[in-house]
Design a protein around this motif. Structure first.
Motif, PDB file in Angstrom:
ATOM      1  N   LEU A 284      54.698  22.966  53.376  1.00 31.85           N
ATOM      2  CA  LEU A 284      53.337  23.311  53.769  1.00 31.85           C
ATOM      3  C   LEU A 284      52.392  23.313  52.567  1.00 31.85           C
ATOM      4  O   LEU A 284      51.250  22.846  52.661  1.00 31.85           O
ATOM      5  N   LEU A 285      52.861  23.815  51.439  1.00 35.04           N
ATOM      6  CA  LEU A 285      52.030  23.805  50.236  1.00 35.04           C
ATOM      7  C   LEU A 285      51.827  22.391  49.713  1.00 35.04           C
ATOM      8  O   LEU A 285      50.750  22.060  49.193  1.00 35.04           O
ATOM      9  N   THR A 286      52.839  21.551  49.851  1.00 40.75           N
ATOM     10  CA  THR A 286      52.685  20.149  49.450  1.00 40.75           C
ATOM     11  C   THR A 286      51.565  19.492  50.244  1.00 40.75           C
ATOM     12  O   THR A 286      50.716  18.777  49.686  1.00 40.75           O
ATOM     13  N   ILE A 287      51.538  19.741  51.539  1.00 39.48           N
ATOM     14  CA  ILE A 287      50.495  19.175  52.394  1.00 39.48           C
ATOM     15  C   ILE A 287      49.120  19.671  51.961  1.00 39.48           C
ATOM     16  O   ILE A 287      48.169  18.893  51.835  1.00 39.48           O
ATOM     17  N   ALA A 288      49.007  20.967  51.693  1.00 41.45           N
ATOM     18  CA  ALA A 288      47.724  21.524  51.265  1.00 41.45           C
ATOM     19  C   ALA A 288      47.273  20.936  49.931  1.00 41.45           C
ATOM     20  O   ALA A 288      46.087  20.642  49.729  1.00 41.45           O
TER      21      ALA A 288
ATOM     22  N   TRP B  82      29.327  16.450  55.646  1.00 39.21           N
ATOM     23  CA  TRP B  82      30.743  16.614  55.992  1.00 39.21           C
ATOM     24  C   TRP B  82      31.482  17.434  54.936  1.00 39.21           C
ATOM     25  O   TRP B  82      32.456  18.131  55.232  1.00 39.21           O
ATOM     26  N   LEU B  83      31.015  17.340  53.676  1.00 39.26           N
ATOM     27  CA  LEU B  83      31.701  18.048  52.598  1.00 39.26           C
ATOM     28  C   LEU B  83      31.715  19.555  52.815  1.00 39.26           C
ATOM     29  O   LEU B  83      32.666  20.236  52.428  1.00 39.26           O
ATOM     30  N   PHE B  84      30.658  20.094  53.411  1.00 35.83           N
ATOM     31  CA  PHE B  84      30.620  21.542  53.644  1.00 35.83           C
ATOM     32  C   PHE B  84      31.764  21.950  54.571  1.00 35.83           C
ATOM     33  O   PHE B  84      32.480  22.923  54.307  1.00 35.83           O
ATOM     34  N   ALA B  85      31.952  21.190  55.663  1.00 35.19           N
ATOM     35  CA  ALA B  85      33.052  21.492  56.597  1.00 35.19           C
ATOM     36  C   ALA B  85      34.403  21.247  55.943  1.00 35.19           C
ATOM     37  O   ALA B  85      35.353  22.022  56.142  1.00 35.19           O
ATOM     38  N   LEU B  86      34.504  20.174  55.146  1.00 33.69           N
ATOM     39  CA  LEU B  86      35.746  19.903  54.423  1.00 33.69           C
ATOM     40  C   LEU B  86      36.078  21.070  53.496  1.00 33.69           C
ATOM     41  O   LEU B  86      37.233  21.499  53.401  1.00 33.69           O
ATOM     42  N   GLY B  87      35.055  21.598  52.832  1.00 35.48           N
ATOM     43  CA  GLY B  87      35.264  22.746  51.957  1.00 35.48           C
ATOM     44  C   GLY B  87      35.743  23.964  52.719  1.00 35.48           C
ATOM     45  O   GLY B  87      36.664  24.664  52.283  1.00 35.48           O
ATOM     46  N   PHE B  88      35.137  24.235  53.875  1.00 43.39           N
ATOM     47  CA  PHE B  88      35.526  25.421  54.664  1.00 43.39           C
ATOM     48  C   PHE B  88      37.013  25.389  54.988  1.00 43.39           C
ATOM     49  O   PHE B  88      37.731  26.375  54.755  1.00 43.39           O
ATOM     50  N   PHE B  89      37.493  24.279  55.515  1.00 41.06           N
ATOM     51  CA  PHE B  89      38.906  24.208  55.895  1.00 41.06           C
ATOM     52  C   PHE B  89      39.818  24.079  54.680  1.00 41.06           C
ATOM     53  O   PHE B  89      41.014  24.378  54.770  1.00 41.06           O
TER      54      PHE B  89
ATOM     55  N   THR C 259      44.996  10.281  53.933  1.00 43.81           N
ATOM     56  CA  THR C 259      45.729  11.515  53.623  1.00 43.81           C
ATOM     57  C   THR C 259      45.608  12.539  54.756  1.00 43.81           C
ATOM     58  O   THR C 259      46.344  13.528  54.784  1.00 43.81           O
ATOM     59  N   ALA C 260      44.694  12.304  55.692  1.00 43.88           N
ATOM     60  CA  ALA C 260      44.585  13.195  56.855  1.00 43.88           C
ATOM     61  C   ALA C 260      45.882  13.229  57.647  1.00 43.88           C
ATOM     62  O   ALA C 260      46.181  14.223  58.331  1.00 43.88           O
ATOM     63  N   VAL C 261      46.669  12.156  57.551  1.00 43.89           N
ATOM     64  CA  VAL C 261      47.919  12.077  58.308  1.00 43.89           C
ATOM     65  C   VAL C 261      48.864  13.217  57.931  1.00 43.89           C
ATOM     66  O   VAL C 261      49.579  13.759  58.796  1.00 43.89           O
ATOM     67  N   VAL C 262      48.878  13.614  56.655  1.00 46.80           N
ATOM     68  CA  VAL C 262      49.828  14.654  56.234  1.00 46.80           C
ATOM     69  C   VAL C 262      49.516  15.988  56.906  1.00 46.80           C
ATOM     70  O   VAL C 262      50.428  16.783  57.167  1.00 46.80           O
TER      71      VAL C 262
ATOM     72  N   ALA D  89      44.244  21.369  61.053  1.00 44.49           N
ATOM     73  CA  ALA D  89      43.561  20.463  61.983  1.00 44.49           C
ATOM     74  C   ALA D  89      42.143  20.179  61.503  1.00 44.49           C
ATOM     75  O   ALA D  89      41.663  19.037  61.566  1.00 44.49           O
ATOM     76  N   GLY D  90      41.480  21.225  61.009  1.00 44.32           N
ATOM     77  CA  GLY D  90      40.133  21.043  60.468  1.00 44.32           C
ATOM     78  C   GLY D  90      40.112  20.114  59.274  1.00 44.32           C
ATOM     79  O   GLY D  90      39.209  19.281  59.122  1.00 44.32           O
ATOM     80  N   MET D  91      41.121  20.214  58.399  1.00 39.76           N
ATOM     81  CA  MET D  91      41.208  19.318  57.250  1.00 39.76           C
ATOM     82  C   MET D  91      41.377  17.871  57.694  1.00 39.76           C
ATOM     83  O   MET D  91      40.736  16.960  57.145  1.00 39.76           O
ATOM     84  N   ALA D  92      42.223  17.626  58.669  1.00 42.04           N
ATOM     85  CA  ALA D  92      42.447  16.262  59.147  1.00 42.04           C
ATOM     86  C   ALA D  92      41.150  15.646  59.672  1.00 42.04           C
ATOM     87  O   ALA D  92      40.798  14.507  59.337  1.00 42.04           O
ATOM     88  N   VAL D  93      40.435  16.406  60.485  1.00 39.93           N
ATOM     89  CA  VAL D  93      39.194  15.896  61.080  1.00 39.93           C
ATOM     90  C   VAL D  93      38.136  15.647  60.020  1.00 39.93           C
ATOM     91  O   VAL D  93      37.458  14.597  60.018  1.00 39.93           O
ATOM     92  N   THR D  94      37.954  16.577  59.091  1.00 39.73           N
ATOM     93  CA  THR D  94      36.866  16.454  58.118  1.00 39.73           C
ATOM     94  C   THR D  94      37.150  15.402  57.045  1.00 39.73           C
ATOM     95  O   THR D  94      36.217  14.770  56.536  1.00 39.73           O
TER      96      THR D  94
END
Length: 432
Positions: A243-247, A342-349, A408-411, A316-321
């Motif tokens: 899980l940490l690798t994915i993050a 989009w970066l703001f939402a990417l940052g949130f997740f 990288t959203a796939v991970v 899920a939010g990371m994948a979408v953003t």
């Protein structure tokens, strides 16, 4: 009615923090902030630094060579992060605060020395050694706050602590907007030497957590690495590693390549080089604000719906953003404004890292906690180093930045299938 009101007030009352707990938190937070600043400085000064150093090292400073050298140096930096697992057993044996101070001192010294680099090889060595220090700071800061803060405060403490790393992104962007534009990349690296002061403060003013003292007093320290990989902890250790690798893959794909993407889009829109750099700094600040809000929103959500469901929402939010920003907005004819939005939402997740500061300490006992935290975070960095190198090669091969990063959203989708194998610790106290 009055008795109900009184019981509500009692329920809301929090255990007060003593002076050492407050000083320790701010020492850990400041170290984590400057850690984040240091990590992001390199992303911001990558192009000007390599433009100067590659010719001195016998290479042409072409966009392709800068991209390839940048990816190699990123990979070496992440390998240094990965080797930081050495700090965990040291902290379990000798104490949290002393080893925390040592990690801060290490990354500060070698970041400052990066300003003196006269070749790309020297810069690579300094960044590798700075990575060893930076990688250990998160594990020890997270362990310290979990053990030192009262049970009714430590969960929000994890969220507060994680904001520091992204406040560091914001600080790096502000420094680049002012110092970087005026004085250049060497001055930016010099600012990274400031955390030495924080290291001294942590070492002199902060006491060891009582939980660690009690555990050390009754346990003959054996082999914590062997224990976390043994039958009792093996499954949760490896699930946490995955899980940490994915993050981490998401962090380095989204956040690290963000300045380069914004600069490309800004230049495409007609801005000059200085304007593009300033725009990248402002976009990084927006990304950081989003992530800080994500970190603060996470602990209450984790208490409400549980650790596993919360991580699923953030993944899920990371994948979408990531797809929305790098896969869609990056390729629009006038994509600068949509990409930054989009970066703001990417940052949130991206605030999903706050969950690990809260969740990992809950999964391991005190005698092995720092070792487990350091090992799980380090494992992901080794994989992240390989992914980063592959990303650099993909960018070089495809002649585009957006698509390789978007993939990288796939991970994160894979991560949604791994989360159910992790333990749910909502409502449990920190194990002694």
């Amino acid at each position: 009615m009055s008795s109900t009101t009184e019981s509500t007030r009692t329920a809301r009352r929090r255990t007060p923090l003593n002076r050492s707990q407050i000083a320790g938190f701010w020492g850990a937070w400041a170290g984590w902030t400057l850690d984040g600043m240091d990590s992001f400085i390199y992303a911001l000064v990558l192009t000007p630094a390599l433009t100067e150093l590659l010719p001195r090292s016998g290479f042409q400073a072409t966009p392709a060579n800068i991209g390839l050298a940048g990816s190699i140096l990123f990979a070496l930096f992440l390998v240094g992060w990965g080797l930081s697992f050495i700090w965990g057993p040291l902290a379990d044996r000798f104490g949290r605060t002393k080893v925390l101070a040592a990690t801060i001192f290490t990354f500060a010294i070698f970041t400052g020395l990066s300003a003196t680099a006269q070749s790309v090889y020297a810069l690579a060595i300094y960044r590798f050694l700075a990575g060893v220090g930076i990688g250990g700071e998160w594990a020890l800061a997270g362990t310290y706050v979990a053990e030192a803060w009262p049970e009714d405060r430590r969960k929000m403490g994890a969220g507060y602590l994680q904001t520091g790393y992204y406040a560091g992104f914001f600080l790096a962007a502000a420094l680049n907007y002012t110092i970087g534009v005026r004085f250049g990349w060497r001055a930016m690296f010099l600012t990274g030497a400031v955390p030495v002061v924080i290291a001294i403060m942590v070492l002199l003013r902060v006491k060891e957590p009582e939980k660690w003292k009690k555990a050390e007093a009754r346990v003959v320290h054996a082999k914590p690495m062997k224990e976390i990989l043994g039958p009792g902890y093996r499954r949760r250790t490896w699930v946490a590693c995955v899980l940490l690798t994915i993050a981490i893959v998401g962090l380095w794909a989204g956040a690290v390549y963000e300045p380069s993407a914004v600069i490309q889009l800004a230049l495409k829109s007609g801005m000059d080089k200085a304007g593009a750099i300033k725009t990248a700094s402002l976009a990084t600040g927006l990304l950081s604000i989003g992530t800080i809000l994500g970190c603060l929103a996470l602990p209450p959500m984790a208490e409400w719906i549980g650790r596993k469901k919360t991580l699923a929402v953030y993944f899920a939010g990371m994948a979408v953003t990531i797809v929305g920003s790098f896969g869609w907005a990056f390729y629009l004819p006038n994509g600068l404004a949509p990409f930054i939005a989009w970066l703001f939402a990417l940052g949130f997740f991206g605030g999903n890292f706050a969950l690990f500061s809260l969740w990992l300490p809950e999964q391991f006992e005190t005698r092995v906690r720092a070792t487990a935290f350091a090992f799980c975070t380090s494992f992901g960095r080794f994989i992240g180093a390989g992914v980063n190198f592959l990303l650099g090669a993909a960018v070089l091969h495809t002649h585009t930045l957006g698509l390789p990063v978007a993939l990288t959203a796939v991970v994160f989708v894979v991560g949604l299938f791994v989360i159910p194998f992790a333990p749910e610790t909502r409502g449990e106290v920190l194990p002694q």
